[in-house]
Design a protein around this motif. Sequence first.
Motif, PDB file in Angstrom:
ATOM      1  N   GLY A 137       1.279   2.293   1.377  1.00  0.00           N
ATOM      2  CA  GLY A 137       1.097   1.137   0.515  1.00  0.00           C
ATOM      3  C   GLY A 137       0.985  -0.162   1.293  1.00  0.00           C
ATOM      4  O   GLY A 137       1.325  -0.239   2.473  1.00  0.00           O
ATOM      5  N   THR A 138       0.523  -1.206   0.589  1.00  0.00           N
ATOM      6  CA  THR A 138       0.209  -2.475   1.238  1.00  0.00           C
ATOM      7  C   THR A 138       0.664  -3.644   0.381  1.00  0.00           C
ATOM      8  O   THR A 138       0.481  -3.644  -0.843  1.00  0.00           O
ATOM      9  N   LEU A 139       1.225  -4.653   1.036  1.00  0.00           N
ATOM     10  CA  LEU A 139       1.507  -5.951   0.429  1.00  0.00           C
ATOM     11  C   LEU A 139       0.459  -6.946   0.909  1.00  0.00           C
ATOM     12  O   LEU A 139       0.178  -7.029   2.114  1.00  0.00           O
ATOM     13  N   VAL A 140      -0.121  -7.706  -0.034  1.00  0.00           N
ATOM     14  CA  VAL A 140      -1.008  -8.803   0.323  1.00  0.00           C
ATOM     15  C   VAL A 140      -0.432 -10.081  -0.290  1.00  0.00           C
ATOM     16  O   VAL A 140      -0.310 -10.188  -1.513  1.00  0.00           O
ATOM     17  N   VAL A 141      -0.073 -11.029   0.566  1.00  0.00           N
ATOM     18  CA  VAL A 141       0.456 -12.318   0.134  1.00  0.00           C
ATOM     19  C   VAL A 141      -0.678 -13.338   0.171  1.00  0.00           C
ATOM     20  O   VAL A 141      -1.330 -13.511   1.211  1.00  0.00           O
ATOM     21  N   ILE A 142      -0.918 -13.983  -0.958  1.00  0.00           N
ATOM     22  CA  ILE A 142      -1.951 -15.010  -1.059  1.00  0.00           C
ATOM     23  C   ILE A 142      -1.272 -16.356  -0.853  1.00  0.00           C
ATOM     24  O   ILE A 142      -0.412 -16.758  -1.647  1.00  0.00           O
ATOM     25  N   ASP A 143      -1.633 -17.036   0.212  1.00  0.00           N
ATOM     26  CA  ASP A 143      -0.943 -18.234   0.660  1.00  0.00           C
ATOM     27  C   ASP A 143      -1.955 -19.369   0.842  1.00  0.00           C
ATOM     28  O   ASP A 143      -3.161 -19.136   0.874  1.00  0.00           O
ATOM     29  N   VAL A 176       0.881  -4.287  -3.616  1.00  0.00           N
ATOM     30  CA  VAL A 176       1.624  -5.429  -4.151  1.00  0.00           C
ATOM     31  C   VAL A 176       0.858  -6.703  -3.826  1.00  0.00           C
ATOM     32  O   VAL A 176       0.480  -6.929  -2.676  1.00  0.00           O
ATOM     33  N   HIS A 177       0.616  -7.525  -4.856  1.00  0.00           N
ATOM     34  CA  HIS A 177       0.092  -8.867  -4.669  1.00  0.00           C
ATOM     35  C   HIS A 177       1.221  -9.861  -4.911  1.00  0.00           C
ATOM     36  O   HIS A 177       1.971  -9.732  -5.886  1.00  0.00           O
ATOM     37  N   ALA A 178       1.345 -10.849  -4.041  1.00  0.00           N
ATOM     38  CA  ALA A 178       2.272 -11.959  -4.256  1.00  0.00           C
ATOM     39  C   ALA A 178       1.475 -13.236  -4.070  1.00  0.00           C
ATOM     40  O   ALA A 178       1.109 -13.593  -2.955  1.00  0.00           O
ATOM     41  N   ARG A 179       1.204 -13.893  -5.168  1.00  0.00           N
ATOM     42  CA  ARG A 179       0.294 -15.048  -5.172  1.00  0.00           C
ATOM     43  C   ARG A 179       1.129 -16.320  -5.328  1.00  0.00           C
ATOM     44  O   ARG A 179       1.617 -16.639  -6.403  1.00  0.00           O
ATOM     45  N   PHE A 180       1.336 -17.034  -4.212  1.00  0.00           N
ATOM     46  CA  PHE A 180       2.123 -18.267  -4.241  1.00  0.00           C
ATOM     47  C   PHE A 180       3.490 -18.042  -4.875  1.00  0.00           C
ATOM     48  O   PHE A 180       3.973 -18.856  -5.651  1.00  0.00           O
ATOM     49  N   ALA A 181       4.112 -16.915  -4.573  1.00  0.00           N
ATOM     50  CA  ALA A 181       5.389 -16.575  -5.185  1.00  0.00           C
ATOM     51  C   ALA A 181       6.363 -16.086  -4.126  1.00  0.00           C
ATOM     52  O   ALA A 181       6.126 -15.046  -3.513  1.00  0.00           O
ATOM     53  N   GLN A 239       6.249 -10.328  11.754  1.00  0.00           N
ATOM     54  CA  GLN A 239       6.585  -9.155  10.942  1.00  0.00           C
ATOM     55  C   GLN A 239       5.525  -8.056  11.034  1.00  0.00           C
ATOM     56  O   GLN A 239       5.637  -7.029  10.372  1.00  0.00           O
ATOM     57  N   GLY A 240       4.502  -8.305  11.849  1.00  0.00           N
ATOM     58  CA  GLY A 240       3.452  -7.312  12.011  1.00  0.00           C
ATOM     59  C   GLY A 240       2.318  -7.436  11.015  1.00  0.00           C
ATOM     60  O   GLY A 240       1.484  -6.521  10.906  1.00  0.00           O
ATOM     61  N   ALA A 241       2.264  -8.540  10.284  1.00  0.00           N
ATOM     62  CA  ALA A 241       1.190  -8.738   9.312  1.00  0.00           C
ATOM     63  C   ALA A 241      -0.082  -9.204   9.999  1.00  0.00           C
ATOM     64  O   ALA A 241      -0.046  -9.829  11.061  1.00  0.00           O
ATOM     65  N   ARG A 242      -1.202  -8.934   9.349  1.00  0.00           N
ATOM     66  CA  ARG A 242      -2.498  -9.422   9.794  1.00  0.00           C
ATOM     67  C   ARG A 242      -2.958 -10.502   8.812  1.00  0.00           C
ATOM     68  O   ARG A 242      -2.964 -10.268   7.599  1.00  0.00           O
ATOM     69  N   THR A 243      -3.327 -11.664   9.320  1.00  0.00           N
ATOM     70  CA  THR A 243      -3.712 -12.785   8.464  1.00  0.00           C
ATOM     71  C   THR A 243      -5.219 -12.992   8.510  1.00  0.00           C
ATOM     72  O   THR A 243      -5.818 -13.034   9.582  1.00  0.00           O
ATOM     73  N   THR A 244      -5.808 -13.133   7.323  1.00  0.00           N
ATOM     74  CA  THR A 244      -7.238 -13.376   7.186  1.00  0.00           C
ATOM     75  C   THR A 244      -7.460 -14.715   6.503  1.00  0.00           C
ATOM     76  O   THR A 244      -6.829 -15.005   5.479  1.00  0.00           O
ATOM     77  N   GLU A 245      -8.330 -15.542   7.059  1.00  0.00           N
ATOM     78  CA  GLU A 245      -8.677 -16.832   6.469  1.00  0.00           C
ATOM     79  C   GLU A 245      -9.832 -16.655   5.475  1.00  0.00           C
ATOM     80  O   GLU A 245     -10.814 -15.967   5.781  1.00  0.00           O
ATOM     81  N   HIS A 280     -14.933 -30.677  -8.002  1.00  0.00           N
ATOM     82  CA  HIS A 280     -14.876 -29.561  -7.062  1.00  0.00           C
ATOM     83  C   HIS A 280     -13.959 -29.935  -5.906  1.00  0.00           C
ATOM     84  O   HIS A 280     -13.903 -31.092  -5.485  1.00  0.00           O
ATOM     85  N   LEU A 281     -13.249 -28.948  -5.392  1.00  0.00           N
ATOM     86  CA  LEU A 281     -12.342 -29.158  -4.273  1.00  0.00           C
ATOM     87  C   LEU A 281     -12.403 -27.930  -3.374  1.00  0.00           C
ATOM     88  O   LEU A 281     -12.229 -26.805  -3.855  1.00  0.00           O
ATOM     89  N   SER A 282     -12.676 -28.109  -2.093  1.00  0.00           N
ATOM     90  CA  SER A 282     -12.673 -26.951  -1.189  1.00  0.00           C
ATOM     91  C   SER A 282     -11.234 -26.500  -0.956  1.00  0.00           C
ATOM     92  O   SER A 282     -10.317 -27.328  -0.830  1.00  0.00           O
ATOM     93  N   TYR A 283     -11.035 -25.196  -0.913  1.00  0.00           N
ATOM     94  CA  TYR A 283      -9.676 -24.640  -0.907  1.00  0.00           C
ATOM     95  C   TYR A 283      -9.647 -23.429   0.016  1.00  0.00           C
ATOM     96  O   TYR A 283     -10.307 -22.427  -0.230  1.00  0.00           O
ATOM     97  N   GLY A 284      -8.843 -23.529   1.067  1.00  0.00           N
ATOM     98  CA  GLY A 284      -8.680 -22.409   1.988  1.00  0.00           C
ATOM     99  C   GLY A 284      -7.437 -21.605   1.677  1.00  0.00           C
ATOM    100  O   GLY A 284      -6.386 -22.158   1.325  1.00  0.00           O
ATOM    101  N   TYR A 285      -7.567 -20.299   1.817  1.00  0.00           N
ATOM    102  CA  TYR A 285      -6.454 -19.375   1.600  1.00  0.00           C
ATOM    103  C   TYR A 285      -6.168 -18.599   2.869  1.00  0.00           C
ATOM    104  O   TYR A 285      -7.053 -18.381   3.711  1.00  0.00           O
ATOM    105  N   LEU A 286      -4.933 -18.152   2.976  1.00  0.00           N
ATOM    106  CA  LEU A 286      -4.546 -17.170   3.975  1.00  0.00           C
ATOM    107  C   LEU A 286      -4.086 -15.919   3.246  1.00  0.00           C
ATOM    108  O   LEU A 286      -3.252 -15.990   2.339  1.00  0.00           O
ATOM    109  N   LEU A 287      -4.637 -14.783   3.625  1.00  0.00           N
ATOM    110  CA  LEU A 287      -4.183 -13.499   3.099  1.00  0.00           C
ATOM    111  C   LEU A 287      -3.385 -12.808   4.187  1.00  0.00           C
ATOM    112  O   LEU A 287      -3.923 -12.450   5.240  1.00  0.00           O
ATOM    113  N   HIS A 288      -2.091 -12.639   3.946  1.00  0.00           N
ATOM    114  CA  HIS A 288      -1.215 -11.937   4.876  1.00  0.00           C
ATOM    115  C   HIS A 288      -1.096 -10.491   4.415  1.00  0.00           C
ATOM    116  O   HIS A 288      -0.508 -10.216   3.362  1.00  0.00           O
ATOM    117  N   ARG A 289      -1.686  -9.596   5.159  1.00  0.00           N
ATOM    118  CA  ARG A 289      -1.663  -8.162   4.821  1.00  0.00           C
ATOM    119  C   ARG A 289      -0.576  -7.479   5.631  1.00  0.00           C
ATOM    120  O   ARG A 289      -0.603  -7.478   6.858  1.00  0.00           O
TER     121      ARG A 289
END
Length: 235
Positions: free
Chosen positions: A137-143, A107-112, A177-183, A221-230
């Motif tokens: 299965g895995t949920l990845v939230v794009i934040d 499951v992907h949840a992108r800013f939702a 919640q036990g998620a792992r976050t990647t920058e 151009h704009l630098s943009y950082g994301y967090l991926l919560h797996r």
Amino acid sequence: MSLPDFTPSPNQAGDPDLYDVENAAIDHEGTLWRALRDQADWRGKTLLDLGCGSGWWLPRCHDAAGVIGVEPDPSLLGRARSRPGGGRVLHGSAEHIPLDDSSVDVVHARFAYFFPHPTFTPIAGLREVERVLADGGTLVVIDNDTERGEFADLLRSSAYAELQGRDTYARDWWASQGARTTEVMSSWQFDCRQDLERVLRMEFPRDLADVWLSAHPDSTHLSYGYLLHRWTPRG
């Protein structure tokens, strides 16, 4: 399906054509996309894009065994269904996913929906994701990364981000919640200056956008950082 808690997003629902311009500017380097694959590779699996909006990202997941989009805004469903690639698009929400138990692998949840803050917890949606995920299965939230990048600087200054974008609350909640976050550091790269100006004025208060644009008169151009919560169910 009636979704009484749903509130349309002012950006995508308000101007879906301009939101497509924004989507087209995302991650030209491919950094975010490679990180998503590293978190949960969907090749040969069933992928759910939860809160798929107008369906921009559905064709990019063509190498999944099956692609499903779920979107609460009825005004965006037709646009999402018209995207190439044959993805199936359904009316639903994070709290009400119209799929069977154990029916998807990723499951992907992108800013939702999944923007936890002190007055809101997305636990109902998390339990629903848990229901539809198959074993393993895995949920990845794009934040949004609220600390790194030019977009984060704007977000912290924006009245629109009162309930997200000012601190590390979301990161801390996901850790609980036990998620792992990647920058992931990526960017927006627009084809022309006018597109950048229009998108910034859509996403931020006009006075704030204009201050940034005045300070960067030649930028597209704009630098943009994301967090991926797996997150995976604790089972």
